[in-house]
Each structure stands twice: as C-alpha cells, then as structure tokens.
Enzyme design. Structure first.
Site, mmCIF file in Angstrom:
data_model
loop_
_atom_site.group_PDB
_atom_site.id
_atom_site.type_symbol
_atom_site.label_atom_id
_atom_site.label_comp_id
_atom_site.label_asym_id
_atom_site.label_seq_id
_atom_site.Cartn_x
_atom_site.Cartn_y
_atom_site.Cartn_z
ATOM 1 N N ASP A 30 0.824 -1.218 0.000
ATOM 2 C CA ASP A 30 0.000 0.000 0.000
ATOM 3 C C ASP A 30 0.859 1.270 0.000
ATOM 4 O OD1 ASP A 30 -2.157 -1.796 0.364
ATOM 5 O OD2 ASP A 30 -1.857 -1.776 2.534
ATOM 6 N N GLU A 207 -11.547 -0.021 -3.402
ATOM 7 C CA GLU A 207 -10.938 0.429 -2.150
ATOM 8 C C GLU A 207 -9.764 1.328 -2.479
ATOM 9 O OE1 GLU A 207 -9.634 -2.994 0.088
ATOM 10 O OE2 GLU A 207 -8.466 -3.808 -1.547
HETATM 11 O O1 FUB Z 1 -3.099 -3.886 3.012
HETATM 12 C C1 FUB Z 1 -4.354 -4.303 3.455
HETATM 13 C C2 FUB Z 1 -5.374 -3.935 2.442
HETATM 14 O O2 FUB Z 1 -5.098 -4.569 1.204
HETATM 15 C C3 FUB Z 1 -5.371 -2.467 2.079
HETATM 16 O O3 FUB Z 1 -5.884 -1.666 3.063
HETATM 17 C C4 FUB Z 1 -6.100 -2.544 0.805
HETATM 18 O O4 FUB Z 1 -6.065 -1.374 0.052
HETATM 19 C C5 FUB Z 1 -5.396 -3.701 0.146
HETATM 20 O O5 FUB Z 1 -4.195 -3.307 -0.456
#
Ligand code: FUB
Length: 446
Positions: A30, A207
């Site tokens: 991320d 997301e």
């Molecule tokens: O890293 C955990 C989760 O996976 C993140 O918050 C999302 O965006 C995905 O990358």
C-alpha cells in the site's frame, strides 16, 4: 497522547536499490508516496508473517506497525524505522495486526499521518470495526504522536487526504465503496457528512482511494475487482466530490496473481510516478507484498496512459553499485531466464541464467559520470566455465569486453579490465558468448 520515539538506529541507508521492488529489508504494501521538502517519502503498510501463537488467520494480512522511508533520487532509500505501532495507540486493539494502508500530508509545517486499524471496541455481532486515526509530527520522519481517539464518524480503511488548491482538505476512505468528507482546519475532525462517491463501477470491490489534481482535473484512482483480482483504475471530475466519470485502467491485474494492488500517483522533479505493490518477494503468499515504482505519463487530453509494471523500475543506477541485471530492461525471448537465488529466502533476490550462445540481457541507465571506471566485477558461476561479453548501448559497439567465467559451482567474482565507455549514462548489455550455462548475480564497475 503517546509519543513514539523514532528508532535512532537507521536500519539501512543508501542501499543501492534502483529496481523493482524498491525496498529489500521487509515487505512494504500500500505505498503512499509524498514529496516533502524536495524529498520523496514513502509511507507503506508493513506486511509480516503472522507470529506463532498470535491467534491470527495464517492466510490473511498481518500488519502491526508502520515504517517511513525516504529517498532523494528514487533509487537509494533510507528506512527511518517504526513511526507508529499497534501497541502504542490507545484506541487500537493491540493484538489485531490490522494496520492497513496509511497516508501522510503536510499542513502548517506539521505532518499528519492517517492510518486504519481495528478499534478495541467489539460490536454487538462480536466483530471489530476499522477506525481511522491520526498521528502528528514536526518532521516527516517523526517522532509521531497519536491521537487518543480515532476520527469520529468514520468507519473504514485506506484513508487518503486530498488538499485542494483553495486549502480545503478532504478525507477519503473505503468500505467496499469509496467515501469522502471535508476535514476541519485542525485535520482531525470531519467538517461535513461523509458522502459516497457515485458513478464508480457498481460491481466488484473498490478500495484504496488516492486523489490528486492536475490542470484542474481531479483524478480519483482506486483498485477495483473488475474480473477476479484488483486492477488500478481511475475516474475524473471537475470537483473533488463529483461527478466522477470512470475513465480508464492505470495498471492491469498483477502478472503473478497478487489479489490486491494499491497505488499513489505523485510528481517528483517534473516526472509523474505510480507507486504500487506486487508480491515479488513472496510468490506463494500474496498477503506479503512489496512496493514498486514506474513512470506514469498523461496524454494531451489529460487521460492517463496505462502503466506496464517493469522490473527495471525508475532512476539511474551508479556504475559502482551492484547492478542487478535480472531487473532487466530487455532480454532475449528464449535461452535465458531469471529465477530466485534462494527459494528459502526470497529477499536474496534473483539471478540471470544464460543458457544458449548469443542470448543477452540489457539493463538501462547506468551512470558512468565519474572518471576512471576501468574494471568490471561479475558475480557468477558456471558448471563448465563460460564466457560473457559486455557492451554499452549497442550490442555491436566497439567497447565490447570479453569476460571469462571460471568453472565453479559456487558464486565467484571475476574482475576484468574493460574498454571504457564515454562519461555519461549508458545502457549495459551482457551477452553469452558460448553454448555454456552461466549464472549471474550482479555486475559492478570500479
Ligand atoms: O493492506 C491491506 C489492504 O489490502 C489495504 O488496506 C487494501 O487497500 C489492500 O491493499
């Protein structure tokens, strides 16, 4: 409030890492990149393997703290150590290992680090929810002081803060869908009711929002599951809150099947970059991810050209670095391959296996600006002995050097005098001269 002392011990610095993935001492997912004071700062989340006895799913994300990294040139990265730890935030369940994707912005000479995590509070259904908290520092490297409560009115993950040209700050986050609300001037409270950003794809998880503005166009970038795993998409608008129009794909699904991807888009020294993650150092478990960078370009109409993930990444490699030619720019189609050096320790990186006569690999942008490069060192092995040739920019160039690789079943460094390239930045080409197998770890000039 609690104070987090940044580790005085810098875990590593100025490691010559010009290739993808960019951080080699730990997993980094991320990746949110921000330019502060002319330097690039990287605020990734920190994947680890679930500790034994921690009562955690072994097949899920496990993230208990955050590090911050910085770089002057996108090639050498400094790890400034842990800035926030689940054990030291009042509102966070300190055994949840749920410190997912963060962000950091500067406002009035303070640095505001936004991070999601499971709250201590357990819902009526026995489940925990994600809150989003803030930690504040005087310098991007920290030390950061975390607020005792998460931001009120926000349940979700993947915070992203966008500050518009008029100074209004917005908090974006996700929970299946993407939400936005204004932030108060103190950057700690919502100043408007959250709204869902509309007109994004109806189906499939969305997301990881990351918003930026360029030439009056607001870009909302986000990972989206259009098919079976995430790809990076974007929508554009003339305002941060809408109406957004889905415009294109920035990066296709990961070639190695990493289920998630997560992006930030940033301009540094007049070049745009896409930061994203793949699971290069963990090919069998895609919840241990690693940050990568590639250049990003816009079309004249403001649309984004699709970014192809590369191994070479960005930046100029110094001739004296251990040049990992397996992070190649170009390679022959057959008779040569790249594989892990040690499948019990993927962080050891990769090697190039030259199998057939004439096959070659090219590594672009090596800096020979300093005078006096006279020797090449090649860390290699060959069962029966072999021979490589080294040339610059052009396979037929006159500055081609022959390098005899001795018989060895172990890594050996061979040092050979080179026909010097002119001062400047050159592409380096390594060719297999004979029909003997030669494995190469790295090459380096002195
Ligand atoms: O890293 C955990 C989760 O996976 C993140 O918050 C999302 O965006 C995905 O990358």
């Amino acid at each position: 409030m609690k104070l987090y002392i940044v580790f005085l011990l810098i875990i590593f610095s100025n490691l010559a890492i010009a290739q993808n993935p960019i951080i080699h001492n730990q997993f980094t997912a991320d990746p949110t990149a921000r330019v502060f004071n002319g330097k690039m700062y990287l605020f990734p989340s920190h994947d680890i393997i679930a500790p034994e006895g921690a009562n955690l799913r072994k097949d899920w994300f496990c993230m208990g703290d955050y590090h911050v990294f910085s770089s002057e040139n996108l090639t050498a990265w400094t790890d400034h150590g842990v800035i926030v730890d689940q054990k030291n935030v009042d509102w966070v369940d300190s055994n949840s290992y749920s410190m997912w994707a963060p962000d950091c912005v500067e406002r009035n000479e303070k640095y505001y680090f936004y991070f999601p995590a499971n709250t201590k509070h357990v819902n009526a259904d026995g489940r925990k929810s994600f809150g989003i908290g803030v930690a504040i520092a005087d310098k991007p490297e920290g030390p950061y002081t975390a607020q005792v409560e998460p931001i009120k009115g926000v349940l979700g993950i993947d915070p992203n803060v966008f500050i518009d040209r008029d100074g209004q700050a917005y908090l974006l986050w996700s929970m299946g869908k993407i939400f936005i609300a204004k932030l108060n001037a103190n950057m700690l409270e919502l100043a408007s009711e959250p709204i869902e950003i509309k007109n994004l794809p109806e189906k499939g998880l969305k997301e990881g929002p990351f918003m930026f503005e360029r030439n009056g166009i607001y870009y909302l970038t986000y990972p989206h599951v259009e098919n079976t795993i995430e790809r990076l998409e974007y929508a554009i608008s003339d305002s941060p809150t809408g109406n957004f129009k889905v415009t294109g794909v920035i990066m296709d699904e990961s070639p190695t099947g990493c289920w998630t991807n997560h992006q930030s888009v940033v301009n540094f020294k007049n070049q745009w970059y896409l930061f994203y993650h793949h699971n290069d150092f963990s090919p069998k478990f895609d919840k241990n991810r690693s940050a990568c960078i590639d250049s990003l370009f816009f079309n004249a109409d403001g649309t984004i050209r699709k970014v192809k993930p590369t191994l070479r990444g960005v930046g100029i490699t110094q001739a004296s670095d251990k040049i990992q030619i397996d992070r190649y720019s170009l390679m022959s189609e057959n008779g040569i391959s790249v594989t892990y050096i040690d499948t019990l320790n993927y962080f050891a990186g990769w090697k190039t296996i030259f199998k057939e006569k004439g096959v070659k690999i090219q590594y672009n942008a090596v800096n020979f600006e300093n005078d006096g490069y006279t020797w090449v060192n090649v860390r290699a092995m060959s069962d029966k002995g072999g021979e490589l040739s080294l040339s610059f920019d052009n396979i037929n160039s006159k500055t081609s050097t022959k390098i005899k690789i001795p018989v060895s079943k172990e890594w050996k460094t061979t040092r050979v005098k080179i026909l010097k390239p002119k001062k400047g930045v050159h592409n380096v080409i390594v060719t297999n001269v004979k029909n003997q197998t030669v494995e190469v770890d790295w090459i380096s000039f002195e």
